[in-house]
Design a protein around this motif. Structure first.
Motif, PDB file in Angstrom:
ATOM      1  N   ASN A  90     -16.880 -35.640 -21.113  1.00  0.00           N
ATOM      2  CA  ASN A  90     -17.896 -35.996 -22.109  1.00  0.00           C
ATOM      3  C   ASN A  90     -18.728 -34.778 -22.493  1.00  0.00           C
ATOM      4  OD1 ASN A  90     -17.230 -38.785 -22.132  1.00  0.00           O
ATOM      5  ND2 ASN A  90     -18.307 -39.033 -20.194  1.00  0.00           N
ATOM      6  N   LEU A  91     -18.099 -33.848 -23.169  1.00  0.00           N
ATOM      7  CA  LEU A  91     -18.786 -32.642 -23.633  1.00  0.00           C
ATOM      8  C   LEU A  91     -18.715 -32.573 -25.152  1.00  0.00           C
ATOM      9  CD1 LEU A  91     -17.353 -30.063 -21.054  1.00  0.00           C
ATOM     10  CD2 LEU A  91     -19.583 -31.177 -20.971  1.00  0.00           C
ATOM     11  N   VAL A  92     -19.640 -31.810 -25.739  1.00  0.00           N
ATOM     12  CA  VAL A  92     -19.626 -31.584 -27.188  1.00  0.00           C
ATOM     13  C   VAL A  92     -18.999 -30.209 -27.434  1.00  0.00           C
ATOM     14  CG1 VAL A  92     -21.000 -31.413 -29.291  1.00  0.00           C
ATOM     15  CG2 VAL A  92     -21.718 -32.959 -27.449  1.00  0.00           C
ATOM     16  N   PRO A  93     -17.757 -30.168 -27.926  1.00  0.00           N
ATOM     17  CA  PRO A  93     -17.024 -28.898 -28.026  1.00  0.00           C
ATOM     18  C   PRO A  93     -17.707 -27.843 -28.876  1.00  0.00           C
ATOM     19  CG  PRO A  93     -15.551 -30.764 -28.347  1.00  0.00           C
ATOM     20  CD  PRO A  93     -16.946 -31.313 -28.371  1.00  0.00           C
ATOM     21  N   SER A  94     -18.488 -28.255 -29.880  1.00  0.00           N
ATOM     22  CA  SER A  94     -19.080 -27.294 -30.819  1.00  0.00           C
ATOM     23  C   SER A  94     -20.369 -26.663 -30.295  1.00  0.00           C
ATOM     24  CB  SER A  94     -19.356 -27.987 -32.157  1.00  0.00           C
ATOM     25  OG  SER A  94     -20.243 -29.079 -31.977  1.00  0.00           O
ATOM     26  N   LEU A  95     -20.882 -27.143 -29.156  1.00  0.00           N
ATOM     27  CA  LEU A  95     -22.108 -26.589 -28.585  1.00  0.00           C
ATOM     28  C   LEU A  95     -21.788 -25.602 -27.470  1.00  0.00           C
ATOM     29  CD1 LEU A  95     -24.409 -29.754 -28.383  1.00  0.00           C
ATOM     30  CD2 LEU A  95     -24.246 -28.056 -30.211  1.00  0.00           C
ATOM     31  N   THR A  96     -22.792 -24.825 -27.066  1.00  0.00           N
ATOM     32  CA  THR A  96     -22.598 -23.849 -25.993  1.00  0.00           C
ATOM     33  C   THR A  96     -22.571 -24.552 -24.639  1.00  0.00           C
ATOM     34  OG1 THR A  96     -24.959 -23.483 -25.635  1.00  0.00           O
ATOM     35  CG2 THR A  96     -23.874 -22.117 -27.317  1.00  0.00           C
ATOM     36  N   ASN A 100     -24.710 -27.988 -23.443  1.00  0.00           N
ATOM     37  CA  ASN A 100     -24.056 -29.134 -22.833  1.00  0.00           C
ATOM     38  C   ASN A 100     -24.639 -29.449 -21.459  1.00  0.00           C
ATOM     39  OD1 ASN A 100     -21.443 -30.474 -24.124  1.00  0.00           O
ATOM     40  ND2 ASN A 100     -21.515 -28.342 -24.826  1.00  0.00           N
ATOM     41  N   VAL A 101     -24.893 -28.425 -20.665  1.00  0.00           N
ATOM     42  CA  VAL A 101     -25.410 -28.639 -19.310  1.00  0.00           C
ATOM     43  C   VAL A 101     -26.787 -29.308 -19.359  1.00  0.00           C
ATOM     44  CG1 VAL A 101     -26.254 -27.479 -17.231  1.00  0.00           C
ATOM     45  CG2 VAL A 101     -24.072 -26.807 -18.237  1.00  0.00           C
ATOM     46  N   PHE A 102     -27.649 -28.880 -20.294  1.00  0.00           N
ATOM     47  CA  PHE A 102     -29.015 -29.416 -20.371  1.00  0.00           C
ATOM     48  C   PHE A 102     -29.224 -30.300 -21.602  1.00  0.00           C
ATOM     49  CE2 PHE A 102     -29.608 -25.946 -17.396  1.00  0.00           C
ATOM     50  CZ  PHE A 102     -30.527 -26.475 -16.491  1.00  0.00           C
ATOM     51  N   PRO A 136     -22.923 -18.787 -19.983  1.00  0.00           N
ATOM     52  CA  PRO A 136     -23.670 -19.924 -20.537  1.00  0.00           C
ATOM     53  C   PRO A 136     -23.712 -19.949 -22.060  1.00  0.00           C
ATOM     54  CG  PRO A 136     -24.910 -18.857 -18.772  1.00  0.00           C
ATOM     55  CD  PRO A 136     -23.771 -17.957 -19.098  1.00  0.00           C
ATOM     56  N   LYS A 137     -23.448 -18.799 -22.699  1.00  0.00           N
ATOM     57  CA  LYS A 137     -23.602 -18.709 -24.154  1.00  0.00           C
ATOM     58  C   LYS A 137     -22.337 -19.048 -24.930  1.00  0.00           C
ATOM     59  CE  LYS A 137     -27.073 -15.039 -23.637  1.00  0.00           C
ATOM     60  NZ  LYS A 137     -27.428 -13.649 -23.997  1.00  0.00           N
ATOM     61  N   VAL A 138     -21.191 -19.207 -24.246  1.00  0.00           N
ATOM     62  CA  VAL A 138     -19.942 -19.423 -24.973  1.00  0.00           C
ATOM     63  C   VAL A 138     -19.851 -20.863 -25.473  1.00  0.00           C
ATOM     64  CG1 VAL A 138     -18.737 -17.668 -23.633  1.00  0.00           C
ATOM     65  CG2 VAL A 138     -18.571 -20.064 -22.942  1.00  0.00           C
ATOM     66  N   ILE A 139     -19.090 -21.053 -26.547  1.00  0.00           N
ATOM     67  CA  ILE A 139     -18.860 -22.383 -27.108  1.00  0.00           C
ATOM     68  C   ILE A 139     -17.851 -23.118 -26.230  1.00  0.00           C
ATOM     69  CG2 ILE A 139     -18.109 -23.683 -29.133  1.00  0.00           C
ATOM     70  CD1 ILE A 139     -20.715 -22.180 -29.540  1.00  0.00           C
ATOM     71  N   VAL A 140     -18.102 -24.374 -25.944  1.00  0.00           N
ATOM     72  CA  VAL A 140     -17.283 -25.133 -24.988  1.00  0.00           C
ATOM     73  C   VAL A 140     -15.831 -25.243 -25.444  1.00  0.00           C
ATOM     74  CG1 VAL A 140     -16.889 -27.488 -24.152  1.00  0.00           C
ATOM     75  CG2 VAL A 140     -19.113 -26.420 -23.845  1.00  0.00           C
ATOM     76  N   ARG A 141     -15.590 -25.347 -26.757  1.00  0.00           N
ATOM     77  CA  ARG A 141     -14.208 -25.509 -27.217  1.00  0.00           C
ATOM     78  C   ARG A 141     -13.332 -24.316 -26.850  1.00  0.00           C
ATOM     79  NH1 ARG A 141     -16.228 -24.807 -32.652  1.00  0.00           N
ATOM     80  NH2 ARG A 141     -16.016 -27.047 -32.960  1.00  0.00           N
ATOM     81  N   SER A 142     -13.940 -23.178 -26.532  1.00  0.00           N
ATOM     82  CA  SER A 142     -13.150 -21.995 -26.172  1.00  0.00           C
ATOM     83  C   SER A 142     -12.757 -21.986 -24.696  1.00  0.00           C
ATOM     84  CB  SER A 142     -13.946 -20.721 -26.488  1.00  0.00           C
ATOM     85  OG  SER A 142     -15.088 -20.621 -25.638  1.00  0.00           O
ATOM     86  N   ARG A 148     -14.129 -26.539 -18.291  1.00  0.00           N
ATOM     87  CA  ARG A 148     -14.908 -27.661 -18.838  1.00  0.00           C
ATOM     88  C   ARG A 148     -15.316 -28.624 -17.726  1.00  0.00           C
ATOM     89  NH1 ARG A 148     -12.532 -29.263 -24.836  1.00  0.00           N
ATOM     90  NH2 ARG A 148     -11.951 -27.156 -25.471  1.00  0.00           N
ATOM     91  N   GLN A 149     -14.429 -28.809 -16.746  1.00  0.00           N
ATOM     92  CA  GLN A 149     -14.791 -29.669 -15.622  1.00  0.00           C
ATOM     93  C   GLN A 149     -15.954 -29.079 -14.837  1.00  0.00           C
ATOM     94  OE1 GLN A 149     -11.717 -31.135 -13.124  1.00  0.00           O
ATOM     95  NE2 GLN A 149     -11.018 -32.528 -14.706  1.00  0.00           N
ATOM     96  N   PHE A 150     -15.954 -27.760 -14.679  1.00  0.00           N
ATOM     97  CA  PHE A 150     -17.064 -27.110 -13.978  1.00  0.00           C
ATOM     98  C   PHE A 150     -18.364 -27.280 -14.766  1.00  0.00           C
ATOM     99  CE2 PHE A 150     -13.708 -24.068 -12.130  1.00  0.00           C
ATOM    100  CZ  PHE A 150     -13.453 -24.947 -11.094  1.00  0.00           C
ATOM    101  N   VAL A 151     -18.265 -27.281 -16.104  1.00  0.00           N
ATOM    102  CA  VAL A 151     -19.452 -27.511 -16.929  1.00  0.00           C
ATOM    103  C   VAL A 151     -19.982 -28.931 -16.681  1.00  0.00           C
ATOM    104  CG1 VAL A 151     -20.338 -27.697 -19.289  1.00  0.00           C
ATOM    105  CG2 VAL A 151     -18.771 -25.850 -18.690  1.00  0.00           C
ATOM    106  N   GLU A 152     -19.074 -29.907 -16.583  1.00  0.00           N
ATOM    107  CA  GLU A 152     -19.481 -31.288 -16.288  1.00  0.00           C
ATOM    108  C   GLU A 152     -20.174 -31.366 -14.925  1.00  0.00           C
ATOM    109  OE1 GLU A 152     -19.666 -34.061 -17.794  1.00  0.00           O
ATOM    110  OE2 GLU A 152     -17.998 -34.448 -19.148  1.00  0.00           O
ATOM    111  N   ILE A 153     -19.615 -30.673 -13.940  1.00  0.00           N
ATOM    112  CA  ILE A 153     -20.213 -30.686 -12.600  1.00  0.00           C
ATOM    113  C   ILE A 153     -21.575 -30.007 -12.622  1.00  0.00           C
ATOM    114  CG2 ILE A 153     -19.937 -29.892 -10.213  1.00  0.00           C
ATOM    115  CD1 ILE A 153     -16.884 -30.099 -10.675  1.00  0.00           C
ATOM    116  N   ALA A 154     -21.669 -28.896 -13.358  1.00  0.00           N
ATOM    117  CA  ALA A 154     -22.954 -28.201 -13.479  1.00  0.00           C
ATOM    118  C   ALA A 154     -23.991 -29.100 -14.139  1.00  0.00           C
ATOM    119  CB  ALA A 154     -22.780 -26.908 -14.281  1.00  0.00           C
ATOM    120  N   LYS A 155     -23.573 -29.864 -15.152  1.00  0.00           N
ATOM    121  CA  LYS A 155     -24.488 -30.796 -15.819  1.00  0.00           C
ATOM    122  C   LYS A 155     -25.009 -31.829 -14.820  1.00  0.00           C
ATOM    123  CE  LYS A 155     -22.777 -33.684 -18.909  1.00  0.00           C
ATOM    124  NZ  LYS A 155     -22.246 -34.196 -20.194  1.00  0.00           N
TER     125      LYS A 155
END
Length: 494
Positions: A90-96, A100-102, A136-142, A148-155
């Motif tokens: 459940n991430l927004v690909p167009s955001l950094t 997404n984390v916050f 932290p500054k990269v776009i999620v779609r990249s 991306r799973q690590f981003v979910e865990i960080a969130k």
């Protein structure tokens, strides 16, 4: 604090006449990694959604952190410290990454301006705790699936979670990415965070889990220490019977060549691929995620076009410009992602199964002969043992294994001679895997030929007659079934 973080007592849930959970009771200790396993339809997803605040239980009691709770909605569950990393992230690909984390909790300066330096700094601090390096500054779609799973865990950690549910977290990960995920899970455990780990890959449980809870047909079966378990024992608990082998190999005489690929090339995806597939043969195609296997399958089925090379079917060169051309040549594809590529989830079993062959049931003026269509689909449902109340059942309501069988039914109704299977048992339980392997065996016994793409080496080695190995877009090795081992195949893939 009490060593028990979660108590589930007599929880039940019913949907439209289907008893999804029946009087389920068990406990989870604080700071442990608890596996939750069972066949598709066992009730795992329903229980996860109740704990996540998506569904409400019909009866029973849930005690979390020593207090009886009723999860009103997902935000309420998050506020209490429960975070879920779903299989569909459940991430927004167009955001950094930071956004997404916050999300919903961005830090602001005076004047309602986002404090970007603070946002990126606090995001990096969360990743540092996990031992993961992500900008932290990269776009999620990249990012890749693992990142991306690590981003979910960080969130989840940024929200103060102390109970993290992971639903099939390694279904799309390579071996190396899986090991990185396991390192993160060990970090979470060391910091006192509880992890509920849902997976169909039983071999993983022995690497990362402390204990395992088994559900079957919506009922609690057992909770055991992982040290007390064996893979065969867990399979028996899950399915209620002994499965003598997960990979039943049928012996079929290998016939004449039916598919010949010569020097097929497409950009940077794959280069100079040549092989032959014979009647009655299961040809395994192994390799790491990103090796070019799926790209090759899509090209053979006409979804993409090659830059060079040619394809021959039964000795004759064919030009495959699109999937209709491929099906006309007797080639069908079961894609790797059934939900986004193989099914229309809001349509019925009937309309999904007949979707590729509607011309068979056509009448004058474009009308469909509904009776013939229903009869044909019912025959496929019976042949493939698809568990559904009716062919009019919405396919999104079926278990993962039965959804996968509907994809098989759609292709089988086209009467293919060559079947390309891309991760045919991904995300299905051991019972459904055995059924799918039986279907593959029946297909080659009837004179068909199979190109099997799978990231599960035991599956490739267990049912294939030959194994090809791809690495970085190149075909690097061929093994007979007798000489192939996991070590040999993996070394070539790397």
């Amino acid at each position: 604090m009490d060593e028990t973080i979660l108590q589930i007592k007599g929880v039940s849930k019913r949907f439209s006449g289907v008893q999804a959970l029946k009087d389920v009771s068990f406990e989870v200790k604080r700071g442990e990694v608890r596996a939750l396993i069972g066949e598709n339809g066992a009730g795992k997803s329903t229980l996860i959604k109740i704990l996540s605040g998506i569904h409400h239980k019909d009866s029973g009691t849930i005690i979390y952190n020593g207090e009886t709770v009723e999860f009103r909605n997902p935000r309420h569950a998050q506020d209490l410290g429960i975070a879920t990393v779903h299989q569909e992230l459940n991430l927004v690909p167009s955001l950094t990454v930071s956004e997404n984390v916050f999300m919903g909790r961005l830090p602001y300066k005076r004047g309602n301006i986002v404090d970007w330096p603070r946002l990126h700094r606090e995001t990096k601090q969360v990743f540092d705790k996990l031992g993961v390096e992500i900008n932290p500054k990269v776009i999620v779609r990249s990012l890749g699936v693992a990142q991306r799973q690590f981003v979910e865990i960080a969130k989840a950690l940024s929200q103060g979670a102390n109970f993290v549910i992971m639903d099939e977290p390694t279904s799309s990960l390579s071996l190396r990415e899986t090991e990185n995920l396991f390192k993160v899970i060990r970090t979470l455990k060391a910091s006192g965070i509880t992890v509920m780990y849902v997976s169909h890959k039983l071999e993983e449980l022995f690497q990362i889990c402390d204990s395992v809870t088994v559900l079957r047909d919506g009922e609690f079966i057992a909770t055991k220490s992982i040290d007390e378990c064996s893979e065969n024992g867990l399979v028996e608990l899950m399915v209620g019977r002994k499965i003598t082998t997960l990979f039943p190999k049928v012996q079929v005489p290998i016939g004449e060549p039916v598919l010949k690929v010569e020097n097929l090339t497409r950009g940077n995806e794959f280069r100079d691929i040549s092989f032959t597939l014979h009647k009655g043969e299961i040809l395994g195609l192994a390799g790491l995620v990103g090796a070019g296997r799926t790209e090759l399958a899509r090209c053979l089925f006409g979804i993409t076009r090659p830059d060079a090379g040619r394809v021959l079917v039964n000795g004759k060169a064919v030009e495959i410009k699109n999937p209709l051309d491929a099906m006309g040549a007797g080639i069908c594809l079961v894609p790797e992602d059934r939900k986004s590529q193989g099914l229309v989830l809001k349509m019925s079993v009937q309309h999904n199964a007949s979707l590729a062959t509607l011309t068979r049931f056509g009448r004058l003026l474009g009308f469909i002969d509904g009776k013939s269509e229903v009869d044909a689909v019912k025959q496929s449902v019976n042949d493939l043992r698809i568990r559904t109340p009716s062919v009019r059942q919405i396919v999104g309501n079926l278990s993962g294994g039965n959804q996968q069988k509907v994809v098989f039914a759609k292709q089988a109704m086209a009467n293919p001679r060559i079947l390309i299977l891309d991760e045919p048992t991904r995300g299905v339980d051991v019972g459904a895997k055995t059924e799918i392997h039986r279907l593959i065996g029946d297909f080659v016994k009837s004179g068909g030929a199979v190109l099997l793409i799978s990231s599960e080496l035991p599956e490739v080695l267990g049912i294939s007659d030959r194994i090809l190995v791809m690495s970085r877009g190149n075909l690097v090795q061929e093994f007979s079934a007798e000489e192939a081992t996991q070590e040999k195949v993996l070394n070539c893939a790397l």
